[in-house]
Design a protein around this motif. Sequence first.
Motif, short mmCIF file in Angstrom:
data_model
loop_
_atom_site.label_atom_id
_atom_site.label_comp_id
_atom_site.label_asym_id
_atom_site.label_seq_id
_atom_site.Cartn_x
_atom_site.Cartn_y
_atom_site.Cartn_z
N ILE B 173 0.85 -1.19 0.00
CA ILE B 173 0.00 0.00 0.00
C ILE B 173 0.89 1.24 0.00
O ILE B 173 1.82 1.36 0.80
CB ILE B 173 -0.87 0.04 1.28
N GLY B 174 0.59 2.16 -0.92
CA GLY B 174 1.36 3.39 -1.00
C GLY B 174 0.59 4.56 -0.40
O GLY B 174 -0.63 4.65 -0.53
N ILE B 175 1.33 5.43 0.29
CA ILE B 175 0.74 6.67 0.80
C ILE B 175 1.50 7.82 0.14
O ILE B 175 2.68 8.01 0.40
CB ILE B 175 0.89 6.80 2.33
N PRO B 176 0.84 8.58 -0.75
CA PRO B 176 1.54 9.69 -1.42
C PRO B 176 1.96 10.76 -0.41
O PRO B 176 1.16 11.19 0.43
CB PRO B 176 0.50 10.24 -2.40
N LYS B 177 3.21 11.16 -0.50
CA LYS B 177 3.74 12.16 0.43
C LYS B 177 3.05 13.51 0.26
O LYS B 177 2.92 14.29 1.19
CB LYS B 177 5.25 12.36 0.16
N GLU B 178 2.62 13.76 -0.98
CA GLU B 178 2.14 15.10 -1.31
C GLU B 178 0.76 15.42 -0.75
O GLU B 178 0.29 16.56 -0.85
CB GLU B 178 2.11 15.29 -2.84
N ILE B 179 0.10 14.41 -0.16
CA ILE B 179 -1.28 14.68 0.27
C ILE B 179 -1.39 15.39 1.61
O ILE B 179 -2.44 15.91 1.97
CB ILE B 179 -2.12 13.37 0.34
N PHE B 180 -0.30 15.44 2.36
CA PHE B 180 -0.42 15.96 3.73
C PHE B 180 -0.41 17.47 3.75
O PHE B 180 0.63 18.11 3.76
CB PHE B 180 0.70 15.38 4.61
N ILE B 181 -1.60 18.05 3.72
CA ILE B 181 -1.72 19.51 3.74
C ILE B 181 -2.47 19.93 5.00
O ILE B 181 -3.17 19.14 5.63
CB ILE B 181 -2.42 20.06 2.48
N ASP B 182 -2.33 21.20 5.33
CA ASP B 182 -2.85 21.70 6.61
C ASP B 182 -4.31 22.13 6.57
O ASP B 182 -4.92 22.37 7.60
CB ASP B 182 -2.05 22.92 7.05
N LEU B 183 -4.86 22.28 5.35
CA LEU B 183 -6.18 22.88 5.25
C LEU B 183 -7.30 21.99 5.78
O LEU B 183 -8.44 22.41 5.84
CB LEU B 183 -6.48 23.20 3.78
N CYS B 184 -6.93 20.76 6.18
CA CYS B 184 -7.97 19.78 6.49
C CYS B 184 -8.58 19.96 7.87
O CYS B 184 -7.98 20.52 8.77
CB CYS B 184 -7.39 18.37 6.44
N ASP B 185 -9.76 19.41 7.99
CA ASP B 185 -10.37 19.19 9.29
C ASP B 185 -9.39 18.31 10.08
O ASP B 185 -8.87 17.33 9.56
CB ASP B 185 -11.69 18.45 9.05
N PRO B 186 -9.12 18.64 11.38
CA PRO B 186 -8.11 17.88 12.13
C PRO B 186 -8.42 16.38 12.20
O PRO B 186 -7.51 15.56 12.22
CB PRO B 186 -8.15 18.51 13.53
N GLU B 187 -9.70 16.04 12.19
CA GLU B 187 -10.05 14.61 12.28
C GLU B 187 -9.59 13.82 11.05
O GLU B 187 -9.45 12.61 11.13
CB GLU B 187 -11.56 14.45 12.44
N VAL B 188 -9.41 14.52 9.92
CA VAL B 188 -9.00 13.80 8.70
C VAL B 188 -7.70 13.07 8.95
O VAL B 188 -7.57 11.86 8.77
CB VAL B 188 -8.84 14.77 7.51
N TRP B 189 -6.70 13.81 9.46
CA TRP B 189 -5.39 13.17 9.63
C TRP B 189 -5.36 12.24 10.84
O TRP B 189 -4.72 11.20 10.80
CB TRP B 189 -4.28 14.22 9.70
N SER B 190 -6.09 12.62 11.91
CA SER B 190 -6.07 11.72 13.07
C SER B 190 -6.71 10.39 12.71
O SER B 190 -6.17 9.31 12.98
CB SER B 190 -6.76 12.37 14.27
N HIS B 191 -7.85 10.43 12.03
CA HIS B 191 -8.50 9.19 11.60
C HIS B 191 -7.63 8.41 10.61
O HIS B 191 -7.49 7.20 10.69
CB HIS B 191 -9.85 9.49 10.94
N PHE B 192 -7.07 9.13 9.68
CA PHE B 192 -6.26 8.49 8.64
C PHE B 192 -5.11 7.71 9.26
O PHE B 192 -4.82 6.57 8.91
CB PHE B 192 -5.74 9.58 7.68
N LYS B 193 -4.47 8.36 10.25
CA LYS B 193 -3.32 7.71 10.89
C LYS B 193 -3.74 6.48 11.68
O LYS B 193 -3.06 5.45 11.69
CB LYS B 193 -2.58 8.72 11.76
N ILE B 194 -4.89 6.58 12.33
CA ILE B 194 -5.38 5.41 13.08
C ILE B 194 -5.62 4.24 12.13
O ILE B 194 -5.23 3.10 12.39
CB ILE B 194 -6.69 5.76 13.83
N ILE B 195 -6.22 4.56 10.99
CA ILE B 195 -6.54 3.48 10.05
C ILE B 195 -5.26 2.84 9.52
O ILE B 195 -5.14 1.61 9.42
CB ILE B 195 -7.41 4.02 8.90
N LEU B 196 -4.26 3.67 9.23
CA LEU B 196 -2.99 3.11 8.75
C LEU B 196 -2.39 2.20 9.81
O LEU B 196 -1.89 1.10 9.51
CB LEU B 196 -2.01 4.23 8.39
#
Lengths: 520, 431
Positions: B173-196
Amino acid sequence: MTSIANEYQLKCGLEIHTQLNTEKKLFSLAKNDPFGSISSPNHHVSYFDAALPGTRPILNYECVLKALKLAISLNCDVNLNSHFDRKHYFYGDQPQGYQLTQHYSPIASNGYLNLHSDIDNLDTPTKKINIIQLQLEQDTGMSHYDNYEKKTMIDLNRSNVPLIELVTEPNFDSVPQVIAFLKKYQNLVRRINVSTGNLETGAIRVDVNVSVGDYPRVELKNLSNTSSISNAIKYEYDRQINIIKQGKAAELLRYEETRGWNGYETIKLRSKETTIDYRYMPDPELGCIRLDYSIIKDIKKSLPISTDDEIRIFLNEPYNLSLKNAKLLCIQNGKNEYYTNGEVKKYYLDSFNLFREVIPPSFERDCKIIANWVINELLGDLNKLELPLKNIQELFPPTKFIEFIKLLQNGKVSNTGGKRLLFYILENIQTKQFKGNIDLQYLIQKLNIEIKSSVDGEELLKQCQSIIDNINNPKLIENIKSGKKKNSLNYLVGIAMRQTRGRVKPTEYQRIFKNILMIK
Amino acid sequence: MLSNYKSPFNATIYEILSKQTNLKYIGKTRLDEFAMGSMGINDPLKLNLNDVLNPLFPDCVPGGSSSGAAASVSSNMVDFAIGTDTGGSIRLPAAWCSTMGFKPSYGKISRYGVIDMAQSLDTVGILSNDINIIKYIFRLLDKYDPKDTTSLPEKFRSKSGQDPKMNTREWKIGIPKEIFIDLCDPEVWSHFKIILANLFKSVPQVSLYPVSIPSWKLSLPIYYTLCPSEVASNMARYDGIRYGSRESDDFETQNQGGDTENDIILFASSRSKHLGKEVKRRIVLGNYTLSSDSYKNNYMKAQKLRMRLIDEFNTIFRLPNILLSNQEYENDEKDEKDGVDFLLVPTNLTKPPKLVDILNNKNQGKENPIMDYINDFFTVPMSLAGLPTISIPMCKKSSLGLQIVGQYGDDYNLLDFSKHIIINSDVLITI
């Protein structure tokens, strides 16, 4: 000698739109019949042709094939990866709001067509007209303005009909060259069967770029026939020269412009300020037209030889035709309704070949008789009788025709008698008098035109003497005797021939008249 | 513009689905006008602005453009719904309504009968709460259609098949480096990391890799250059002459007849009145891009960058792109082991906004279409590359979606892998 001649040198280029005579339209399965169905508007219109939402273009490869035939006939480089672009402009009869054309990558480019002084009747030596490109594109619908109802009516039968746009370099420097090129192009598209080639119906539409010297060009539109093309160029040329002579060129000929033709003058339609930005865009769903290189060779093989080459063949051994007759056999005029040049050519060639088999090689020159009788006599009679050539094929095919020619050749029938016989045969074919085989021997008897092999010398002498007496013109006789007017002898022979309806050979009469008048 | 228009023919997908005796057609679903919009509220007739609600959060919008499709699935009114996805129009509403939305590989499902927004991007897809239904319906619709020039030809379809070893193999499974931007709702990255983390822990066959798709960040400008150009072109046919709404003053200008000046007015009124704001905005934007002054600098450049983006995707996947020629195909097969099978990317940057907030902004003239466009950051790269992508909920009722992305043509493996993640109760977040 450069300055004055070049300053006013006419320069013309052509942009020709040609409707392809394919069965179906360019991107739909609707019938391609823009004029046959003129009385039933919007009859041959698919959902795509009316640009309904959700419809898609499907390229009709028959159009590509015809485009390639034309491209190769015009000596073009074929683009093995051409594609379609959208040319955007609003018009009531343009359903998609854009025309699919080939702006960025046309199907063929870089071709030429040669005009020859003899074949194309020009007073200049061979003239090469370079062709910049050929592009496949859609035709638009048609708008008809109804003055009575005050309505514009739109007919989409023509919408999405396949067109070829051809653009030449501005190589023309006289009006006759332009006209010669158009005639030659018309003949070409008919010959290779890619278009009806008619200007009158709009199957071929011509825009002309006219410029003088190095001034920007003026594009002339709405030229519906050869004479308006010719007159519009002449008018526009004079107009521009007048402007230059009046010293107003810097002001009036500064930018390119588009002008129309109303029958007696050119009128400004668009200039630089009102030019439309067509916002060309490659079509996002029609892929490239990808062609295999071998198709060029295959199409070349399938094409007939060029008209020019064919004319040259007929001008030389063994045919030795006159330029006029050779052109008649090779050039499709599209006007005569009784025969096409192809039908005449076939009748002529079949007859010629049959005849050649039966005469000794040393008499090859005699073959000219075939051309004379087919083109001058037979066609003349068909026109007079309004009888199509194909209607005589069954009862009077080339084999029968050669039987007829042999009668002339063997001296059984004189030329005059032959003409009567031929006309009689054709007339009776038309009125359907013949049942089965035509018996030439019987007809000769019936028409009483057989040349008597043993002529009664006494009777002929009497006949000739009475002709001389009856014309009662001593001065004429004196002139014949003295040799002043040798041809007048033939006048006397002609009278005699008419009296005996060609049954006696003219040489026989000549001999007798000479005897009576004591001419050596 | 088309409120009174009834198509005289059926779309290919309707023809296929209506022949299935086990399927029952309920009705049409609403969407943004001409599929342009992210909220599901673009409607020039302004009939009932709130007639599509987010079934999970009734004061919020469902997302668009396939708003009705997502809402009807999410509220269990239907087993599945059909939508089209040009830049995220299936995936975004699927995420906001916490259901699943599948955008197959470009060209797999026929577009015949689909009103064009941007042909080079438009993709028919399926929304459902059940991955098995999505797969079942996709199998029905995944057919070559000669009526659609961009329908994937049979010779390519036969190249892409299901991998029999799918369930025994290791998944990269690949995770593109370029997707990590700050404009997101904070839950986006917290959830994403949990799922990974869950994936790593509970699915032993899975290994995670960082990958790089440098052109990802250019995707929005590429998309908003190309898409409006096609929109401007495709919308040109809506002049009200042959069908659709027509204003009476356009009849009057017509009566003056003939010349070019008047012909231009023939349909100006109709278009002006019967096309909505967002549609007009994109027409103007597209015509600007296509105008001869900017064509080379904008449109052509965007096309080149789009090609580059596709190349970048091709380099990171283990499977070759089936559209590439056979030779390239074989070369790529040699180093098959390099490359990932799937990518994981969030679907949306934010949760669905409240309808009342949007309307207030609108009334105060504070709309900001750019913010709507930025919302497509996670979805448009796969649209530009035509890649099969499914959006599944990161967790129940969170309105956050997780995209699983496969190589072009690898739709069935993608669906099987997605199913694996969904049924494995330890991966997605269960709150």
